[in-house]
Scaffold this active site. Structure first.
Site, PDB file in Angstrom:
ATOM      1  CG  ASP A 149     -21.318  29.107  19.366  1.00 14.36           C
ATOM      2  OD1 ASP A 149     -20.805  29.770  20.286  1.00 14.36           O
ATOM      3  OD2 ASP A 149     -21.994  28.074  19.567  1.00 14.36           O
ATOM      4  CG  ASP A 209     -18.634  25.986  23.983  1.00 14.90           C
ATOM      5  OD1 ASP A 209     -17.485  25.544  23.864  1.00 14.90           O
ATOM      6  OD2 ASP A 209     -18.941  26.892  24.769  1.00 14.90           O
ATOM      7  CG  ASP A 245     -24.837  25.354  19.503  1.00 16.21           C
ATOM      8  OD1 ASP A 245     -24.155  26.392  19.597  1.00 16.21           O
ATOM      9  OD2 ASP A 245     -25.124  24.654  20.492  1.00 16.21           O
TER      10      ASP A 245
END
Length: 174
Positions: A7, A9, A133
């Site tokens: 991922d 961000d 996240d």
């Protein structure tokens, strides 16, 4: 060769620092990353939810985020033994495409453009591992989810959790 999907961000791009800085400047507040433990900015200030989300709709917001510590070096090392794909749920904020692409080209130029995946639902990603996240992306993901520690996910359970890129290096290159 096994594949690792990563991922963007809050995993390789430091989203929270800029988001908090813009918010604090505009609303004369002093919120810190510590204030985001177990929550998100828009939930801390629900009366400003539209304004907070508005930052993310700015086409330039994602262009100058800081790089997460050690991510470049570790991903470069991993790319010698694994196929690496950067997977970002950019459909949440379609105006972010150009900025995210330019950011990736600047900071991860050693990866091929063909390994940048802009999507919505990450369950479509065919990889052995997904470092993210948000635990919601693991729900329908066929491979092994690895939760990258972030303030908002401190109360989330994951089979595997890593706190930084050195732990990721140790996990994959042990």
């Amino acid at each position: 060769m096994k594949r690792i999907a990563i991922d963007m961000d809050e995993v390789i791009a430091d989203f929270n620092t800029k988001h908090l800085r813009l918010f604090n400047e505009q609303y004369n507040e002093q919120l810190t990353v510590h204030d985001l433990q177990g929550t998100r900015l828009r939930l801390l200030r629900p009366h400003l939810k539209n304004e907070i989300i508005g930052y993310l709709k700015d086409p330039s917001f994602f262009r100058d985020l800081d790089v997460m510590a050690n991510s470049q070096e570790v991903i470069k090392q991993l790319s010698e033994q694994y196929e690496i794909y950067i997977t970002t749920a950019a459909m949440e904020y379609p105006t972010s495409f150009a900025a995210k692409y330019e950011w990736l080209k600047e900071h991860f130029s050693f990866l091929s453009d063909m390994n940048f995946v802009f999507c919505g639902d990450k369950s479509i990603i065919r990889a052995d591992y997904l470092i993210d996240d948000n635990v919601r992306h693991f729900e329908h993901f066929a491979g092994q989810g690895i939760l990258f520690h972030a303030p908002h996910n401190v109360n989330e359970h994951a089979e595997i959790r890593v706190h930084n890129w050195l732990e990721i290096r140790d996990y994959f290159l042990r």
